[in-house]
Motif scaffolding. Structure first.
Motif, PDB file in Angstrom:
ATOM      1  N   SER A 431       0.708  -1.365   0.063  1.00  0.00           N
ATOM      2  CA  SER A 431      -0.018   0.025  -0.103  1.00  0.00           C
ATOM      3  C   SER A 431       0.778   1.395  -0.057  1.00  0.00           C
ATOM      4  O   SER A 431       0.667   2.068  -0.848  1.00  0.00           O
ATOM      5  N   ARG A 454      -5.246   6.928   0.840  1.00  0.00           N
ATOM      6  CA  ARG A 454      -5.374   6.371   2.024  1.00  0.00           C
ATOM      7  C   ARG A 454      -6.785   6.029   2.502  1.00  0.00           C
ATOM      8  O   ARG A 454      -7.038   5.091   2.853  1.00  0.00           O
ATOM      9  N   VAL A 455      -7.550   7.007   2.331  1.00  0.00           N
ATOM     10  CA  VAL A 455      -8.756   6.942   2.626  1.00  0.00           C
ATOM     11  C   VAL A 455      -9.675   6.103   1.919  1.00  0.00           C
ATOM     12  O   VAL A 455     -10.570   5.209   2.467  1.00  0.00           O
ATOM     13  N   ALA A 456      -9.405   6.001   0.758  1.00  0.00           N
ATOM     14  CA  ALA A 456     -10.211   5.187  -0.319  1.00  0.00           C
ATOM     15  C   ALA A 456      -9.763   3.713  -0.044  1.00  0.00           C
ATOM     16  O   ALA A 456     -10.595   2.798  -0.243  1.00  0.00           O
ATOM     17  N   ALA A 457      -8.371   3.575   0.769  1.00  0.00           N
ATOM     18  CA  ALA A 457      -8.005   2.170   0.977  1.00  0.00           C
ATOM     19  C   ALA A 457      -8.406   2.147   2.436  1.00  0.00           C
ATOM     20  O   ALA A 457      -7.774   0.889   2.858  1.00  0.00           O
ATOM     21  N   ASP A 458      -9.312   2.682   3.068  1.00  0.00           N
ATOM     22  CA  ASP A 458      -9.482   2.479   4.654  1.00  0.00           C
ATOM     23  C   ASP A 458      -8.029   2.814   5.408  1.00  0.00           C
ATOM     24  O   ASP A 458      -7.906   1.784   6.186  1.00  0.00           O
ATOM     25  N   GLU A 459      -7.240   3.447   5.045  1.00  0.00           N
ATOM     26  CA  GLU A 459      -6.069   3.542   5.761  1.00  0.00           C
ATOM     27  C   GLU A 459      -5.914   5.307   5.850  1.00  0.00           C
ATOM     28  O   GLU A 459      -4.908   5.879   5.357  1.00  0.00           O
ATOM     29  N   PRO A 460      -6.811   5.911   6.473  1.00  0.00           N
ATOM     30  CA  PRO A 460      -6.738   7.211   6.703  1.00  0.00           C
ATOM     31  C   PRO A 460      -5.744   7.753   7.760  1.00  0.00           C
ATOM     32  O   PRO A 460      -5.006   9.001   7.405  1.00  0.00           O
TER      33      PRO A 460
END
Length: 466
Positions: A431, A454-460
């Motif tokens: 990622s 990162r938000v789109a990958a649930d990694e805010p």
């Protein structure tokens, strides 16, 4: 140029007997025993390929093709086929060949429409990616002695490590000295998560520690503590580059971007003093000024180049903003590609006219891309931060371990590094690497707008690798 280029890599098992490279003339004579004839019988299914639109191809730039792990065995040959697609003859891209050192290692033969090109072949590099490198330690370190800085720049990517103040222990520094003394550590760069010259001013001994290693090193600094005393020591050291990050050509923009900085004229005076001392001492290191390009300062880029020439620095390092926070994303020039491309051409021409070196990002081409360019960092270098963290690179989220818990040898050859090396140069990188801003592909949106990616990958939130 229009259309596209199709690059395909094929595996040829074993030898290429008979050892002759006759071209089409030989075949007209009935001589079919050639490399070309042999290859045409086996070039059916590529093991890797890359299809590039014309807009993605930059003159003299590298094109990366990642081979699947385990696709090639020792003793195999690789064949590269380059085909112009969807294009007429005079609109195709030109493939330059070479017969000297930049030709691909292990060159056997090269053909163009059946013509044997003799000793000429494509310019290429081959990279082998073992999960555990031969050397027990990285040869280069990106080093930050403290997790704090004298500035709070709006675009800093190191905010996560500054939540608490940490300094490396004498024991860890002693280990680093031992690596340099044994010839295992070959070079060092100072990391911008904690300004080395400020740390030297605040705590003492930090610059002398780096100089005392006796290895070539590079400094990235904001220049506020580039004092005469520091400059004199640098001129007597093995420093190769001093890069001063300024990001502006006016004091107003400088203070806006680099919060807590002294007046711009004061920092420029520090740089002039360094340049004067370099000239009188006969030192040979380069002095470069850095600008992070964003909406707030893009209109000052050309003036920044003129300012660099006026004070006598060697050149400019220009880079795009890394938007790791929501408030910085509107500043990214991803939203203004035409403006960047136009000013980029003007900046290159101006720098050349003024006799300045300039590192500059490639133009936007409007073609969506994924992934990143080839990265060699996990086999060559590592980052050591003031809290003891060892990271694969400066991109947030790549922490491999901590020196207060493990030795560098254990981290370097440990499971986190091994997993990274297995996947980083692949079509499915980890990622943090998939949105890498350091080796980005120009059309990878996430490598400019990291927060949204990162938000789109649930990694805010920036997280550690493990």
């Amino acid at each position: 140029m229009s259309g596209s280029l199709l690059l395909q890599v094929f595996r040829i098992r074993g030898s290429l007997a008979p050892a002759t490279r006759l071209g089409w003339i030989g075949r007209l004579r009935g001589e079919t025993a050639s490399y070309l004839h042999t290859m045409r019988k086996v070039l059916r299914r590529p093991i890797a390929s890359s299809h590039l639109k014309a807009a993605q191809i930059l003159n003299n730039d590298w094109v990366d093709i990642f081979l699947p792990r385990g696709a090639v065995d020792a003793g195999d040959h690789l064949a590269l086929r380059i085909t112009a697609a969807d294009v007429t003859w005079h609109q195709a891209g030109t493939v330059w060949t070479s017969s000297i050192a930049d030709r691909v290692p292990g060159h056997v033969a090269s053909y163009f429409d059946g013509y044997d090109l003799g000793d000429f072949g494509v310019s290429a590099k081959l990279h082998f990616a073992p999960t555990v490198p031969a050397q027990a330690l990285p040869h280069m370190l990106l080093y930050s002695p403290v997790t704090q800085c004298n500035l709070n720049c709006i675009h800093c990517i190191s905010r996560d490590t500054r939540k608490s103040v940490n300094r490396l222990s004498p024991a860890i520094k002693g280990d680093i000295q031992g690596w340099a003394r044994d010839g295992r550590l070959l070079s060092m760069n100072s990391d911008y998560s904690g300004d080395l010259l400020w740390a030297d001013h605040r705590f003492g001994g930090e610059l002398d520690f780096v100089i005392g290693l006796g290895i070539p090193f590079q400094i990235d600094t904001n220049g506020a503590y580039l004092t005469q005393y520091a400059a004199e020591r640098l001129c007597r050291s093995r420093v190769t580059h001093v890069n001063i990050s300024l990001d502006a050509a006016t004091d107003e923009t400088f203070r806006h971007v680099r919060i807590g900085a002294p007046p711009l004229d004061q920092v420029l005076a520090n740089v002039r003093e360094l340049l004067n001392l370099r000239a009188t001492s006969g030192a040979q290191f380069r002095v470069m000024l850095g600008i992070t390009l964003m909406a707030s300062n893009i209109d000052e880029w050309l003036d920044f180049i003129r300012m660099t020439a006026a004070i006598g620095a060697d050149g400019i390092n220009a880079a795009h903003l890394h938007a790791y926070t929501a408030e910085m994303e509107p500043q990214s020039l991803w939203h203004q590609p035409e403006l960047f491309n136009r000013l980029r051409t003007e900046a290159i021409n101006l720098a050349a006219f003024l006799g300045l070196m300039m590192g500059v990002p490639p133009p936007f081409h409007g073609v969506a891309e994924r992934g990143h360019r080839h990265c060699a960092a996990p086999w060559q270098s590592a980052v050591i931060l003031g809290n003891g963290d060892v990271a694969a690179c400066c991109v947030p989220g790549t922490v491999m371990g901590n020196l207060y818990e493990q030795s560098m040898e254990e981290i370097w050859r440990g499971p986190h590094y091994r997993r990274l090396r297995e996947t980083i140069n692949s079509d499915a990188p980890p990622s943090p690497c998939s949105i890498c801003p350091m080796f980005r592909r120009p059309g990878n949106k996430g490598s400019y707008l990291q927060y949204s990616a990162r938000v789109a990958a649930d990694e805010p939130e920036v997280s550690q690798w493990h």
